[in-house]
Write an enzyme that holds these catalytic residues in place. Sequence first.
Site: not given
Length: 631
Positions: A102, A560
Amino acid sequence: MGSMNEAEAFLSHNFTHIVIGGGTAGLVVASRLSEDPSITVGVLEAGPAALDEPRINVPGRLGETLFTEYDWQFETTPQPGLGGRTLPWNRGKVLGGSSAMNFMMWCRGNKGDYDAWEKLGNKGWDWDGLLPYFKKSETFQVPTREYQEKHQAHYDQDYHGTSGPLHTIYSAEYGASSQYWHETLENLGVESNRSHMSGSSVGAWTALTAVDPTTQKRCYSAPAYYLPVSHRENLELLTNATVRNVILEKGKGSDEYIARGVRFVHASKEYTVNVSGEVILSAGTVQSPQLLELSGIGNPDILGAAGIEPLVANSNVGENLQEHMQTMIIYELDPSILTPEALRSDPLLAAAADEQYETSKSGPRTAVGYSAAYLPFSQYTTREEISRLASHLSSTTHASKTKPATQNDARLRDQILSSRFSSPSPSGQIEFLFDVSNYSPFFKSEPGKRYGTMMQMLQYPFSVGSIHIPASSSAERPTNSDDKPVINPRYYEGAGGEVDFLTMTAAQKFGHKICETLPLKNIIVKRVFPPLPDNVAECEAEEEESWEDWVKDTTLTDWHPVGTCAMGGDEGIKGGVVDERLRVYGVRGLRVCDASVMPLQIAAHLQATVYAIGEKGADMIREDWVGRGGG
């Protein structure tokens, strides 16, 4: 007789608990459970360990592991709301999961985001119930007074942890745009938020990052939670192990199924590992529902089409998929500005940056600091657009009221989402973030030029999709975990999708307005994607410009996804997949602990919340183990 291979060595242990997935939440669970010497934990991870991989560890090389051997490289189905496009869905296939790939931003949702989970009937999952676990996971590095003033690095110490495994810092270096962010937003009437981690993310703020302050390396679940305790005799890890399914058996004299073990493949050979306590599924929003279905838990129609025997019927498995979506407007910047993209294209610049990083832990390879702004719809749009949105919300609310009583949870979810547009406590419907580099897959950079990206990210989607296993390709071969799941986010579809589309379309205008406002405007040469019309003055084009087609053609995932094994709350198995203690309905000894259990999306990047879910879930598992006489 030869020595045991890795899988055989793993199987030589008598496990009380097996964790499927050595990712963000899975390693939290494994680490915390192994603190109890009466528990023996085995972790099965499909990817490799890559603890010395510079593309993961060096903060300024973020994004370099996308579409590599560390990425599952999933893809959505064609999306009607996006003109029939498919989108890549990157997920981490490495020890540490997506926390290893990420962009390291560390933030939390609003208090109301988590309180809504409890409102759905999931007791203990409100803000007050999660705050201790947010703090438990974190060691916050307090910035110096000089640093705070320079970068507007505001915080409230009472809301931060001081002894957790994850290090969080205000970045050592920031991109060139960050120094102008707060003043630019203030010139647009947006106030700076001086405590964005304490229950409200609304406003402009400088973000924390998950980076070790001493080594200046990415801090993620593998080095933070696993590596320091990897010597424990009651903790075993097997990497490159692809799980096939959880083994379910009926208890003696009972119709209830019990999780007895896990089937997996390692080095092309199939194995079975037994468990005396529980199996914890932490494979993430994409693969936790996949593995439940492959184990016979889910919608009988979907299971039957895949050649899987239905054992526990639950049509909620794989449903309720909610995903942040984003668009990226690209600007040409002053050529003197150094960007990560410039380092990737210029070997001399990259070598100099690498040397600076290695010798002093400074320079552009540490520049992962972000400044963001989370804004309610009313703050970035016009009265006309507010009126249009109100009309769409009215039709969405009416549609919710006509849903059958068996969908009470969905009705309440839509009502909660609608209320956020009119609540006296505003929520950030859109995250605005500017960073120096071209992140868009739709715009090709010209050699020698420097670019910046203005991102608009929808936080509370009405669009709800699904993730399921595919139908089997033949009667002789049932679907297995080598078959990629069918990911259908249903972006911009239905009445709720129209609300999302309107919200995002309005956001583009404000994103461009930010970039046309001083002092950020001083480093911008011009907008290049979408380009401004050549024959219309820029000020006029802004007023007349339509963003509808561009939004449809360029919307992307924000990585997400949540909700596919959601907590059922008051509705129980009618409304979800797990209960408030993360136990799978209809099965003993099986839990899910990752982002998939979140019943509603939050206004935040997910990792801090997923770590908190792992911490809270681990406490519940240990409490129940002691309660049954295991500890």
